[in-house]
Scaffold this motif. Sequence first.
Motif, mmCIF file in Angstrom:
data_model
loop_
_atom_site.group_PDB
_atom_site.id
_atom_site.type_symbol
_atom_site.label_atom_id
_atom_site.label_comp_id
_atom_site.label_asym_id
_atom_site.label_seq_id
_atom_site.Cartn_x
_atom_site.Cartn_y
_atom_site.Cartn_z
ATOM 1 N N ASN A 60 41.381 51.368 34.378
ATOM 2 C CA ASN A 60 42.640 50.716 34.764
ATOM 3 C C ASN A 60 43.839 51.578 34.378
ATOM 4 N N SER A 61 43.847 52.048 33.107
ATOM 5 C CA SER A 61 45.007 52.864 32.714
ATOM 6 C C SER A 61 44.958 54.232 33.371
ATOM 7 N N SER A 77 55.491 43.796 43.909
ATOM 8 C CA SER A 77 54.268 44.582 44.079
ATOM 9 C C SER A 77 53.048 43.719 43.778
ATOM 10 N N GLN A 85 49.594 42.619 41.983
ATOM 11 C CA GLN A 85 49.214 42.754 40.575
ATOM 12 C C GLN A 85 48.431 44.046 40.367
ATOM 13 N N GLN A 86 48.457 44.511 39.133
ATOM 14 C CA GLN A 86 47.686 45.706 38.782
ATOM 15 C C GLN A 86 46.202 45.453 39.111
ATOM 16 N N THR A 87 45.561 46.452 39.654
ATOM 17 C CA THR A 87 44.152 46.289 40.028
ATOM 18 C C THR A 87 43.268 46.147 38.803
ATOM 19 N N GLU A 88 42.234 45.384 38.934
ATOM 20 C CA GLU A 88 41.266 45.194 37.847
ATOM 21 C C GLU A 88 39.947 45.848 38.256
ATOM 22 N N SER A 89 39.591 46.914 37.534
ATOM 23 C CA SER A 89 38.337 47.589 37.899
ATOM 24 C C SER A 89 37.198 47.178 36.979
ATOM 25 N N ARG A 132 59.135 50.486 46.670
ATOM 26 C CA ARG A 132 58.185 50.078 45.632
ATOM 27 C C ARG A 132 58.910 49.430 44.454
ATOM 28 N N HIS A 141 48.427 57.297 39.578
ATOM 29 C CA HIS A 141 49.427 56.959 40.601
ATOM 30 C C HIS A 141 50.803 57.506 40.223
ATOM 31 N N ARG A 197 46.578 53.902 36.714
ATOM 32 C CA ARG A 197 48.042 53.788 36.600
ATOM 33 C C ARG A 197 48.656 55.179 36.389
ATOM 34 N N THR A 230 45.408 39.383 44.211
ATOM 35 C CA THR A 230 44.466 39.921 43.250
ATOM 36 C C THR A 230 43.197 40.331 43.984
#
Length: 160
Positions: free
Chosen positions: A53-54, A41, A43-47, A36, A60, A57, A153
Amino acid sequence: MANMENSDPDKMFGLTGHMIWGLSIGALMIIRLTTRILSKSPQQTESGNVMLNSGARIAHLGLYFLVFAMVGSGIGIAISADLFSIVFSGSGPSLPADFNIFPARIAHGAIASFLLILIGLHFAGWAYHQFFLGDHLINRMWFGKRNSPDELTVQPKTTP
Ligand code: HEM
Ligand code: HEM
């Protein structure tokens, strides 16, 4: 296993399996985390929600931390009770009457409860993405291209 008396003849068999599986999970998590960190990696997921979102993070990070804490405290019990000699080489003293005399055992049980709660929340997060956002986030857990951030994305489903 916690409900099995240490004097039970099957206890040693249960402990052997538990320790081998637990240590294997630790080794796999080290490989996973190294991969990892060293590879690109997605991109950070967008909810669609800053808090979610935070939260994802932190969850995880928490999953990594708690799994390592499970393995670490398990090794802690093994060292305190000399389980590596007793279980794997059949030498050393016999099992203590109760593992709960060791702080690492108390920590192991408490961490297990936190981990279960977090896995439940994690599962709920997956269900939210799968059934509410409809973005099939789970597909990102498979192998794929890592070079183009655009391709990675996750697109929430659009309502017509
Ligand atoms: C991710 C890895 C692991 C998980 C998920 C896990 C899970 C558990 C759980 C749920 C319990 C019972 C807790 C309770 O009911 O209070 C337990 C007990 C125990 N675990 Fe682990 N464990 C892991 C790794 C390890 C490792 C690596 C070792 C040792 C090298 C270990 C040694 C033990 C011992 C000695 C007990 C006590 C059994 C008893 O009280 O009779 N565990 N573990
Ligand atoms: C119940 C079944 C599970 C499902 C459906 C599931 C689903 C997912 C999904 C969709 C992601 C990707 C999130 C993203 O791409 O941003 C993910 C990531 C992750 N999952 Fe699970 N998961 C499950 C069980 C678990 C369990 C049991 C653990 C560990 C105890 C775990 C640990 C993680 C971690 C640490 C990540 C973050 C990976 C990273 O970004 O490095 N998951 N999971």
